[in-house]
Scaffold this motif. Structure first.
Motif, PDB file in Angstrom:
ATOM      1  N   THR A 148       0.834  -1.209   0.000  1.00 18.86           N
ATOM      2  CA  THR A 148       0.000   0.000   0.000  1.00 18.86           C
ATOM      3  C   THR A 148       0.865   1.254   0.000  1.00 18.86           C
ATOM      4  O   THR A 148       0.604   2.211  -0.744  1.00 18.86           O
ATOM      5  CB  THR A 148      -0.926   0.004   1.232  1.00 18.86           C
ATOM      6  N   MET A 149       1.905   1.260   0.823  1.00 22.92           N
ATOM      7  CA  MET A 149       2.792   2.418   0.895  1.00 22.92           C
ATOM      8  C   MET A 149       3.600   2.591  -0.391  1.00 22.92           C
ATOM      9  O   MET A 149       3.866   3.719  -0.824  1.00 22.92           O
ATOM     10  CB  MET A 149       3.743   2.286   2.090  1.00 22.92           C
ATOM     11  N   VAL A 150       3.983   1.480  -1.011  1.00 20.33           N
ATOM     12  CA  VAL A 150       4.685   1.571  -2.301  1.00 20.33           C
ATOM     13  C   VAL A 150       3.786   2.232  -3.339  1.00 20.33           C
ATOM     14  O   VAL A 150       4.206   3.129  -4.085  1.00 20.33           O
ATOM     15  CB  VAL A 150       5.138   0.178  -2.789  1.00 20.33           C
ATOM     16  N   GLY A 151       2.526   1.807  -3.390  1.00 21.51           N
ATOM     17  CA  GLY A 151       1.580   2.412  -4.328  1.00 21.51           C
ATOM     18  C   GLY A 151       1.383   3.887  -4.053  1.00 21.51           C
ATOM     19  O   GLY A 151       1.326   4.708  -4.983  1.00 21.51           O
ATOM     20  N   VAL A 175       5.107  10.255  -6.853  1.00 17.56           N
ATOM     21  CA  VAL A 175       6.102  10.592  -7.877  1.00 17.56           C
ATOM     22  C   VAL A 175       5.411  10.948  -9.185  1.00 17.56           C
ATOM     23  O   VAL A 175       5.814  11.892  -9.879  1.00 17.56           O
ATOM     24  CB  VAL A 175       7.078   9.411  -8.071  1.00 17.56           C
ATOM     25  N   ARG A 176       4.366  10.219  -9.522  1.00 17.93           N
ATOM     26  CA  ARG A 176       3.641  10.503 -10.772  1.00 17.93           C
ATOM     27  C   ARG A 176       3.009  11.885 -10.735  1.00 17.93           C
ATOM     28  O   ARG A 176       3.019  12.608 -11.741  1.00 17.93           O
ATOM     29  CB  ARG A 176       2.558   9.439 -10.981  1.00 17.93           C
ATOM     30  N   ASN A 177       2.475  12.268  -9.587  1.00 17.73           N
ATOM     31  CA  ASN A 177       1.809  13.575  -9.492  1.00 17.73           C
ATOM     32  C   ASN A 177       2.786  14.740  -9.339  1.00 17.73           C
ATOM     33  O   ASN A 177       2.446  15.874  -9.683  1.00 17.73           O
ATOM     34  CB  ASN A 177       0.837  13.562  -8.305  1.00 17.73           C
ATOM     35  N   SER A 178       3.983  14.463  -8.814  1.00 16.08           N
ATOM     36  CA  SER A 178       5.002  15.513  -8.650  1.00 16.08           C
ATOM     37  C   SER A 178       6.342  14.966  -9.145  1.00 16.08           C
ATOM     38  O   SER A 178       7.223  14.619  -8.338  1.00 16.08           O
ATOM     39  CB  SER A 178       5.101  15.940  -7.185  1.00 16.08           C
ATOM     40  N   PRO A 179       6.518  14.884 -10.445  1.00 12.20           N
ATOM     41  CA  PRO A 179       7.702  14.192 -10.986  1.00 12.20           C
ATOM     42  C   PRO A 179       8.959  15.042 -11.027  1.00 12.20           C
ATOM     43  O   PRO A 179      10.008  14.562 -11.449  1.00 12.20           O
ATOM     44  CB  PRO A 179       7.247  13.858 -12.411  1.00 12.20           C
ATOM     45  N   GLY A 180       8.884  16.299 -10.597  1.00  7.78           N
ATOM     46  CA  GLY A 180      10.011  17.209 -10.776  1.00  7.78           C
ATOM     47  C   GLY A 180      11.306  16.717 -10.165  1.00  7.78           C
ATOM     48  O   GLY A 180      12.360  16.721 -10.812  1.00  7.78           O
ATOM     49  N   LEU A 181      11.262  16.276  -8.893  1.00  8.49           N
ATOM     50  CA  LEU A 181      12.479  15.842  -8.216  1.00  8.49           C
ATOM     51  C   LEU A 181      13.067  14.613  -8.886  1.00  8.49           C
ATOM     52  O   LEU A 181      14.286  14.520  -9.077  1.00  8.49           O
ATOM     53  CB  LEU A 181      12.179  15.549  -6.744  1.00  8.49           C
ATOM     54  N   ALA A 182      12.207  13.663  -9.269  1.00  8.28           N
ATOM     55  CA  ALA A 182      12.701  12.444  -9.916  1.00  8.28           C
ATOM     56  C   ALA A 182      13.338  12.755 -11.268  1.00  8.28           C
ATOM     57  O   ALA A 182      14.392  12.214 -11.613  1.00  8.28           O
ATOM     58  CB  ALA A 182      11.562  11.436 -10.078  1.00  8.28           C
ATOM     59  N   ALA A 241       6.196  -0.510   7.617  1.00 12.55           N
ATOM     60  CA  ALA A 241       5.710  -0.416   6.237  1.00 12.55           C
ATOM     61  C   ALA A 241       5.936   0.962   5.640  1.00 12.55           C
ATOM     62  O   ALA A 241       6.132   1.084   4.424  1.00 12.55           O
ATOM     63  CB  ALA A 241       4.217  -0.762   6.193  1.00 12.55           C
ATOM     64  N   VAL A 242       5.926   2.013   6.464  1.00 12.43           N
ATOM     65  CA  VAL A 242       6.041   3.372   5.925  1.00 12.43           C
ATOM     66  C   VAL A 242       7.433   3.635   5.367  1.00 12.43           C
ATOM     67  O   VAL A 242       7.580   3.982   4.190  1.00 12.43           O
ATOM     68  CB  VAL A 242       5.650   4.408   6.993  1.00 12.43           C
ATOM     69  N   PRO A 243       8.524   3.467   6.151  1.00 13.85           N
ATOM     70  CA  PRO A 243       9.853   3.661   5.548  1.00 13.85           C
ATOM     71  C   PRO A 243      10.181   2.624   4.488  1.00 13.85           C
ATOM     72  O   PRO A 243      10.811   2.943   3.471  1.00 13.85           O
ATOM     73  CB  PRO A 243      10.810   3.573   6.751  1.00 13.85           C
ATOM     74  N   LEU A 244       9.750   1.377   4.677  1.00 14.15           N
ATOM     75  CA  LEU A 244      10.019   0.347   3.673  1.00 14.15           C
ATOM     76  C   LEU A 244       9.310   0.663   2.365  1.00 14.15           C
ATOM     77  O   LEU A 244       9.881   0.500   1.282  1.00 14.15           O
ATOM     78  CB  LEU A 244       9.573  -1.022   4.191  1.00 14.15           C
ATOM     79  N   GLY A 245       8.064   1.106   2.458  1.00 10.67           N
ATOM     80  CA  GLY A 245       7.314   1.448   1.253  1.00 10.67           C
ATOM     81  C   GLY A 245       7.973   2.568   0.478  1.00 10.67           C
ATOM     82  O   GLY A 245       8.068   2.517  -0.757  1.00 10.67           O
ATOM     83  N   GLN A 246       8.450   3.587   1.183  1.00 11.82           N
ATOM     84  CA  GLN A 246       9.127   4.688   0.514  1.00 11.82           C
ATOM     85  C   GLN A 246      10.409   4.210  -0.163  1.00 11.82           C
ATOM     86  O   GLN A 246      10.703   4.582  -1.305  1.00 11.82           O
ATOM     87  CB  GLN A 246       9.461   5.796   1.514  1.00 11.82           C
TER      88      GLN A 246
END
Length: 258
Positions: free
Chosen positions: A10-13, A19-26, A100-105
């Protein structure tokens, strides 16, 4: 464990949508190594002892590792943003596994990095870089690269959870740019002063860069180096394992308390 896996997915999603909504940094993080390859390869390459094309083959593995090290900046900024905008507070009110939160990120960042590395590889091929080693060794090089990126992201997440503001995270994250400069990512370290060479060779980036050059068949392991560079694959695994083992549990603990 099943709860952790479900919450982690869930956190990965959530991170991938972010990232999709704010792709600037990536996008910025992926374009910078391409620009540096073109600049260093064609400008600085002519000033070094090795020919330009050979230097570009030497440079590509270093830039791949520098990109992986950028996980410190990305992880720090995103974790600080969630912390200081109240997102972490909302997460803690939900029945989520704390890990799950840090792992998902970190896992979502790994997916983005794997996709974003492709443009750098294509530009590297266009300027003369080639994989000259066996295919299994090249696959192992990619695995080491992704492991190190995961480790750097966990470091960044921990630091992001510890920062006092988003601005502080941005400033501290930007300073991580100096880490590849204190390594063998861009230049050989053999002619550096002894104290600086020692510092560079004990930089985790140097071990991984040497491992990639060796596994890709771009350059041999230099003689008379510090242990992590003289044994680059073992050194890379050791550095990554230590960083994950230390920073990931601390990040989970800090998430529970922040």
């Amino acid at each position: 464990m099943s709860t952790l896996a479900h919450d982690g997915v869930t956190m990965v999603g959530r991170q991938l949508r972010r990232v999709r909504n704010s792709p600037g940094l990536a996008v910025l993080a992926q374009l910078m190594p391409v620009n540096m390859l073109l600049f260093f390869g064609y400008v600085f390459g002519s000033a070094l002892a090795m020919p330009g094309a050979e230097y570009r083959s030497f440079l590509v593995p270093g830039l791949l590792v520098a990109t992986a090290a950028g996980g410190v900046m990305t992880g720090m900024f995103q974790a600080a943003q969630d912390t200081h905008r109240g997102v972490m507070d909302r997460f803690r009110t939900m029945p989520l596994s704390p890990a799950a939160v840090p792992l998902g990120q970190a896992v979502a960042d790994l997916v983005v990095t794997a996709i974003g590395t492709v443009p750098l590889l294509l530009v590297g091929l266009a300027v003369g870089w080639r994989v000259q080693g066996p295919a299994p060794a090249a696959v192992a090089a990619v695995g080491l690269l992704l492991l190190f990126r995961f480790a750097c992201t966990t470091v960044g997440i921990l630091l992001g959870l510890l920062t006092r503001s988003e601005e502080a995270a941005g400033q501290l994250g930007a300073s991580s740019f100096v880490l590849p400069l204190l390594s063998n990512a861009y230049i050989p370290t053999g002619n550096l002063p002894h104290w600086l060479r020692t510092l560079a060779e004990w930089n985790p980036i140097s071990a991984l860069t040497t491992a990639l050059r060796d596994l890709f068949g771009n350059a041999p392991v230099p003689a008379d180096s510090a242990w992590p560079v003289a044994h680059p694959v073992a050194g890379s695994v050791a550095w990554s394992t230590v960083l994950i083992a230390v920073c990931l549990p601390l990040a989970v603990r800090r998430y529970r308390r922040c």
